[in-house]
Write a protein that holds these residues in place. Structure first.
Motif, mmCIF file in Angstrom:
data_model
loop_
_atom_site.group_PDB
_atom_site.id
_atom_site.type_symbol
_atom_site.label_atom_id
_atom_site.label_comp_id
_atom_site.label_asym_id
_atom_site.label_seq_id
_atom_site.Cartn_x
_atom_site.Cartn_y
_atom_site.Cartn_z
ATOM 1 N N VAL A 231 -43.971 48.833 -17.845
ATOM 2 C CA VAL A 231 -43.933 47.556 -17.244
ATOM 3 C C VAL A 231 -43.701 46.452 -18.221
ATOM 4 N N LEU B 121 -36.221 41.198 -11.404
ATOM 5 C CA LEU B 121 -35.790 41.465 -12.581
ATOM 6 C C LEU B 121 -34.233 40.946 -12.593
ATOM 7 N N GLN C 6 -42.358 46.934 -21.199
ATOM 8 C CA GLN C 6 -40.893 46.890 -21.424
ATOM 9 C C GLN C 6 -39.807 46.258 -20.479
ATOM 10 N N GLU C 7 -40.281 46.442 -19.237
ATOM 11 C CA GLU C 7 -39.341 45.932 -18.159
ATOM 12 C C GLU C 7 -39.343 44.610 -17.910
ATOM 13 N N ARG D 147 -37.403 43.098 -21.126
ATOM 14 C CA ARG D 147 -36.034 43.084 -21.154
ATOM 15 C C ARG D 147 -35.175 42.294 -20.125
ATOM 16 N N SER D 148 -36.090 41.913 -19.035
ATOM 17 C CA SER D 148 -35.794 41.000 -17.961
ATOM 18 C C SER D 148 -35.750 39.552 -18.533
ATOM 19 N N ALA E 95 -37.424 45.630 -9.234
ATOM 20 C CA ALA E 95 -35.948 45.454 -9.673
ATOM 21 C C ALA E 95 -35.221 44.272 -9.202
ATOM 22 N N PRO F 260 -40.122 55.306 -16.998
ATOM 23 C CA PRO F 260 -39.759 54.373 -15.728
ATOM 24 C C PRO F 260 -40.859 55.129 -14.783
#
Length: 457
Positions: free
Chosen positions: A121, A33, A123-124, A127-128, A30, A415
């Motif tokens: 992961v 990101l 997707q994260e 999107r980051s 987090a 998540p």
């Protein structure tokens, strides 16, 4: 499939992909990101297709694979080098891939290509702003060679980022043929028959199932197969993205079905308490070890690797499986997982990385690992004769024939706080449900509370 089959064997390192990154790793992710999300999305690279001369260039690759899996993937990388002239390097990340990648980006040494197993992961990462979109040549190759569902799972907010190279088949029930013969039962063709057989096995003196309740992820897989068959693919997709709440009646129905099994102490090796004390490798040993304690163990194709490597079973002879049967008249479920190749925008060689991912989308690349064993490919253009034996061919065929009805592991889409953390979220709630399955409605409410927090609703 009409005959009894087994999947390709998998090495012990396959189990790494069913572990999610720890809470500490999620925190670092987090932080990373936040630090990097301010960058603009890069335009996709262009290329002339695999086979172009990339002599003098190096592509750095990272993923969880070690041991035999890495040796086999290295053969694929070597073939890419032979075709293009580009060198490759591979770094094993350990199970906490997200933490590894985040630290490498922060340190200015990001790899070019990463093999990501958890859809959430991927997707994260996208999107980051960490990922480079796959270019038109990769897109065209993937569209030609894969069912649309696999491309969809590699797409985030309308942009294609991830090419699924390796897959898992998570809808298989493994069993001891000796135990079945002693009880006079055959592989079930419906869930109702599965429970009938389980009772017959228990009456013969051997519990039906070894359930790995100490590993919460196995319980999510039980739920997902039942839910996919009962509720259907559309409802599965809605629940996976929290478009419907976990208090939906379809969830309560699936929990009720699962609870009927969990509440039958005589069907579980050691009862609920014994299941909660059993991890996944031990559950395989309870069926295929020298002193069997159960007749069946449900999990994915990677069960075969443990049965063979750890307990000396001969796959296809004294270790067999049958497909997870349809529930309440629904279609037989096919739940899968997989490893997707993505390109990091901060890597040093984006163009060569595009060409590597394009190569991974070809049947030629898949055939290399298929021939080595321990591999299933979602590439529908791969000739099944590339697999080393008939039963593996049939296993791969079942995955391909499922086409767009294949659904990705639901907990891997969530998540990590909900679907991928030991002792928390879905894992813990389903363990509590295994301990006491008497109130499916209350369990659904608990799942919804935790899902809403994780999804930010």
């Amino acid at each position: 499939m009409s005959r009894l089959t087994r999947p390709a064997t998998a090495s012990r390192t396959s189990l790494g992909r069913v572990r999610r990154f720890t809470a500490a790793g999620a925190a670092l992710l987090a932080l990373s990101l936040t630090a990097t999300a301010c960058g603009d999305d890069a335009d996709s690279a262009s290329g002339d297709g695999s086979g172009q001369d990339l002599s003098g260039q190096t592509v750095s690759v990272a993923g969880v694979w070690t041991g035999t899996e890495l040796d086999n993937f290295q053969q694929v990388l070597d073939a890419f080098t032979e075709e293009t002239g580009a060198k490759t390097t591979f770094t094993s990340t350990g199970d906490n891939l997200a933490t590894f990648v985040g630290s490498k980006i922060q340190g200015g040494s990001a790899p070019d290509v990463v093999l990501v197993a958890q859809l959430g992961v991927l997707q994260e990462f996208a999107r980051s702003g960490w990922l480079l979109p796959l270019d038109e040549t990769v897109d065209a190759t993937a569209t030609a060679n894969f069912a649309g569902v696999w491309r969809d799972y590699g797409t985030v907010d309308g942009t294609f980022y991830g090419l699924y190279f390796k897959a898992a088949h998570k809808s298989t029930i493994w069993y001891s043929p000796e135990a079945f013969a002693a009880a006079g039962v055959e592989p079930a063709t419906s869930y109702e028959e599965l429970i009938e057989n389980a009772n017959t096995l228990a009456d013969s003196g051997l519990p039906a199932f070894a359930v790995a309740g100490a590993d919460g992820w196995t319980l999510t897989d039980w739920f997902e197969n039942i839910y996919l068959s009962q509720a259907g693919p559309e409802m599965y997709d809605k629940l996976a993205t929290h478009e419907i709440p976990w208090t939906d009646p379809s969830v309560v129905t699936a929990l009720t079905t699962l609870g009927e099994l969990f509440s039958s102490e005589e069907l579980l090796a050691g009862g609920a308490d014994g299941a909660l004390a059993t991890d996944f490798p031990t559950s395989v040993g309870k069926v295929f070890g020298p002193e069997p304690e159960a007749a069946m163990v449900y999990e994915g194709d990677f069960v075969g690797g443990l049965a063979s490597e750890d307990y000396g079973r001969t796959l296809g002879e004294d270790a067999l499986f049958f497909p997870f049967p349809p529930v309440d008249g629904g279609a037989a479920p096919v739940v899968s997982g997989g490893d997707a190749a993505v390109i990091l925008k901060d890597g040093g060689n984006n163009e060569a990385a595009q060409r590597l991912v394009e190569f991974l989308a070809t049947p030629e690349a898949a055939a290399i690992w298929a021939g080595a064993g321990g591999f299933l490919s979602p590439n529908s253009a791969l000739d099944l004769s590339a697999y080393g034996d008939e039963i593996t061919q049939e296993t791969a065929a079942s995955l391909i024939e499922a086409g767009d009805t294949v659904r990705f592991d639901m907990s891997d889409q969530a998540p990590a706080a909900f679907g991928g953390t030991s002792g928390a979220g879905e894992w813990k709630i389903l363990q509590d449900f295994l301990r006491d399955p008497s109130d499916p409605q209350a369990t659904a409410e608990a799942l919804e509370t935790e899902a809403a927090k994780a999804f930010g609703d």
